[in-house]
Design a protein around this motif. Structure first.
Motif, PDB file in Angstrom:
ATOM      1  N   LYS A 149       0.835  -1.201   0.000  1.00 60.86           N
ATOM      2  CA  LYS A 149       0.000   0.000   0.000  1.00 60.86           C
ATOM      3  C   LYS A 149       0.872   1.255   0.000  1.00 60.86           C
ATOM      4  N   GLU A 150       1.982   1.188   0.746  1.00 59.88           N
ATOM      5  CA  GLU A 150       2.924   2.306   0.772  1.00 59.88           C
ATOM      6  C   GLU A 150       3.867   2.199  -0.423  1.00 59.88           C
ATOM      7  N   ASP A 151       4.323   3.342  -0.935  1.00 55.57           N
ATOM      8  CA  ASP A 151       5.266   3.341  -2.051  1.00 55.57           C
ATOM      9  C   ASP A 151       6.546   2.608  -1.665  1.00 55.57           C
ATOM     10  N   SER A 152       7.063   1.810  -2.590  1.00 52.51           N
ATOM     11  CA  SER A 152       8.270   1.023  -2.329  1.00 52.51           C
ATOM     12  C   SER A 152       9.320   1.281  -3.399  1.00 52.51           C
ATOM     13  N   GLU A 153      10.564   1.402  -2.964  1.00 50.67           N
ATOM     14  CA  GLU A 153      11.665   1.593  -3.899  1.00 50.67           C
ATOM     15  C   GLU A 153      12.427   0.294  -4.148  1.00 50.67           C
ATOM     16  N   VAL A 154      11.963  -0.792  -3.511  1.00 46.55           N
ATOM     17  CA  VAL A 154      12.613  -2.096  -3.660  1.00 46.55           C
ATOM     18  C   VAL A 154      11.707  -3.031  -4.440  1.00 46.55           C
ATOM     19  N   GLY A 155      12.256  -3.674  -5.470  1.00 47.52           N
ATOM     20  CA  GLY A 155      11.470  -4.571  -6.301  1.00 47.52           C
ATOM     21  C   GLY A 155      12.096  -5.951  -6.424  1.00 47.52           C
ATOM     22  N   PHE A 156      11.237  -6.942  -6.612  1.00 44.47           N
ATOM     23  CA  PHE A 156      11.678  -8.340  -6.734  1.00 44.47           C
ATOM     24  C   PHE A 156      10.999  -8.975  -7.942  1.00 44.47           C
ATOM     25  N   ILE A 157      11.785  -9.364  -8.927  1.00 39.96           N
ATOM     26  CA  ILE A 157      11.285 -10.023 -10.133  1.00 39.96           C
ATOM     27  C   ILE A 157      11.338 -11.518  -9.911  1.00 39.96           C
ATOM     28  N   PHE A 158      10.205 -12.201 -10.142  1.00 36.24           N
ATOM     29  CA  PHE A 158      10.135 -13.626  -9.827  1.00 36.24           C
ATOM     30  C   PHE A 158       9.815 -14.460 -11.053  1.00 36.24           C
ATOM     31  N   GLN A 205       6.610 -21.213   3.416  1.00 34.51           N
ATOM     32  CA  GLN A 205       6.549 -19.900   2.777  1.00 34.51           C
ATOM     33  C   GLN A 205       6.848 -18.786   3.776  1.00 34.51           C
ATOM     34  N   ARG A 206       6.386 -18.931   4.998  1.00 31.06           N
ATOM     35  CA  ARG A 206       6.666 -17.915   6.026  1.00 31.06           C
ATOM     36  C   ARG A 206       8.161 -17.809   6.279  1.00 31.06           C
ATOM     37  N   ILE A 207       8.840 -18.955   6.394  1.00 33.82           N
ATOM     38  CA  ILE A 207      10.287 -18.956   6.624  1.00 33.82           C
ATOM     39  C   ILE A 207      11.007 -18.359   5.417  1.00 33.82           C
ATOM     40  N   SER A 208      10.558 -18.712   4.222  1.00 36.27           N
ATOM     41  CA  SER A 208      11.179 -18.187   3.000  1.00 36.27           C
ATOM     42  C   SER A 208      11.063 -16.671   2.934  1.00 36.27           C
ATOM     43  N   VAL A 209       9.884 -16.149   3.250  1.00 37.95           N
ATOM     44  CA  VAL A 209       9.665 -14.704   3.231  1.00 37.95           C
ATOM     45  C   VAL A 209      10.592 -14.024   4.230  1.00 37.95           C
ATOM     46  N   SER A 210      10.730 -14.597   5.412  1.00 33.66           N
ATOM     47  CA  SER A 210      11.605 -14.030   6.434  1.00 33.66           C
ATOM     48  C   SER A 210      13.064 -14.002   5.966  1.00 33.66           C
ATOM     49  N   LEU A 211      13.510 -15.097   5.342  1.00 30.32           N
ATOM     50  CA  LEU A 211      14.886 -15.164   4.849  1.00 30.32           C
ATOM     51  C   LEU A 211      15.127 -14.164   3.721  1.00 30.32           C
ATOM     52  N   ILE A 212      14.166 -14.050   2.820  1.00 29.79           N
ATOM     53  CA  ILE A 212      14.305 -13.107   1.701  1.00 29.79           C
ATOM     54  C   ILE A 212      14.311 -11.666   2.208  1.00 29.79           C
ATOM     55  N   LYS A 213      13.406 -11.367   3.135  1.00 28.73           N
ATOM     56  CA  LYS A 213      13.343 -10.022   3.704  1.00 28.73           C
ATOM     57  C   LYS A 213      14.659  -9.651   4.380  1.00 28.73           C
ATOM     58  N   ASP A 214      15.210 -10.565   5.191  1.00 32.21           N
ATOM     59  CA  ASP A 214      16.472 -10.296   5.874  1.00 32.21           C
ATOM     60  C   ASP A 214      17.614 -10.115   4.869  1.00 32.21           C
ATOM     61  N   PHE A 215      17.617 -10.937   3.825  1.00 33.14           N
ATOM     62  CA  PHE A 215      18.647 -10.841   2.786  1.00 33.14           C
ATOM     63  C   PHE A 215      18.612  -9.466   2.128  1.00 33.14           C
ATOM     64  N   ILE A 216      17.425  -9.008   1.744  1.00 32.56           N
ATOM     65  CA  ILE A 216      17.299  -7.707   1.085  1.00 32.56           C
ATOM     66  C   ILE A 216      17.626  -6.562   2.042  1.00 32.56           C
ATOM     67  N   SER A 217      17.208  -6.686   3.285  1.00 34.94           N
ATOM     68  CA  SER A 217      17.447  -5.626   4.276  1.00 34.94           C
ATOM     69  C   SER A 217      18.926  -5.433   4.563  1.00 34.94           C
ATOM     70  N   ASN A 218      19.711  -6.488   4.398  1.00 41.55           N
ATOM     71  CA  ASN A 218      21.140  -6.428   4.722  1.00 41.55           C
ATOM     72  C   ASN A 218      22.010  -5.980   3.565  1.00 41.55           C
ATOM     73  N   GLN A 219      21.420  -5.696   2.414  1.00 40.17           N
ATOM     74  CA  GLN A 219      22.215  -5.271   1.263  1.00 40.17           C
ATOM     75  C   GLN A 219      22.452  -3.766   1.300  1.00 40.17           C
TER      76      GLN A 219
END
Length: 235
Positions: A63-72, A221-235
């Protein structure tokens, strides 16, 4: 005269070969895994996000504007909509996701389809690419040639196609019996989901040859989302 008949026979043989090959390919690609998504869960999930489709691209946005994108890129012979629950959960974490529809449900025929995504969302300035199984392998292949446009690669039940200069995360289930484990060990930054299997990143039922998961699909899927989020946050 004999020469002309010989050429005619060769042409007939080639035509028959092409027709048989096309028929076999059509049968092969028509047999794919369909999405299995509960309609009530889907309606509840989209309350906190927005979803729009533009051609072969489904854009799942916070809902909020995002500057981070993920192509799947979806897995081979899997209905791409099976990955909506996973990507909806990522969107709720503030990541704009773009689900790519592949020709014949095979990412090998659409490796460069990510090229069009940047034009669709010019407001996004940090891009990641990834995918599941064959989709992950093709996403990795794409990233090797476009690393200047990307910040990282996310592989689900897949392994890297080469040595990346940008960060990579490789997520796999301990019960995955589909992925090549030897090749998996060559991928960097591996994260194992205990009890997870090959199919549970998407909602398309069980996959032939896969191991039996000891956790639920939602949990994987919950664990995967958490891992992906942490990965992106740490870049």
């Amino acid at each position: 005269m004999k020469k002309r008949k010989g050429i005619k026979h060769i042409l007939i043989i080639l035509l028959v070969f092409l027709l048989v090959s096309f028929g076999a390919f059509f049968v092969y690609t028509s047999d794919y895994y369909r999405a299995e998504i509960n309609e009530s869960d889907y309606q509840q999930a989209i309350e906190d996000i927005t979803i729009r489709t533009q051609g072969d691209y489904t854009i799942i946005s916070p809902k909020e504007d995002s500057e981070v994108g993920f192509i799947f890129y979806p897995g081979g012979k899997v209905d791409e909509t099976a990955y909506l629950p996973l990507l909806q959960s990522l969107a709720k974490e503030g990541i704009t996701c773009v689900l790519v529809k592949m020709p014949f449900h095979l990412a090998v025929f659409g490796v460069n389809k990510a090229d069009e995504v940047y034009k669709l969302l010019p407001e996004v300035n940090q891009w990641y690419i990834g995918g599941h199984s064959l989709g992950g392998a093709m996403a990795s292949s794409y990233a090797l040639k476009h690393e200047e446009a990307l910040s990282g690669v996310v592989l689900l039940g897949a392994y890297a196609s080469g040595e990346h200069k940008i960060p990579v995360i490789t997520i796999y289930g301990s019960k995955d019996e589909v992925v090549n484990k030897e090749k998996l060990l060559t991928s960097p930054n591996r994260k194992e989901i205990e009890g997870g299997n090959h199919a549970y990143y998407g909602n398309y039922g069980e996959q032939k040859g896969d191991g039996d998961a000891t956790i639920t699909r939602d949990e994987q899927q919950r664990i995967s989302v958490s891992l992906i989020k942490d990965f992106i946050s740490n870049q």
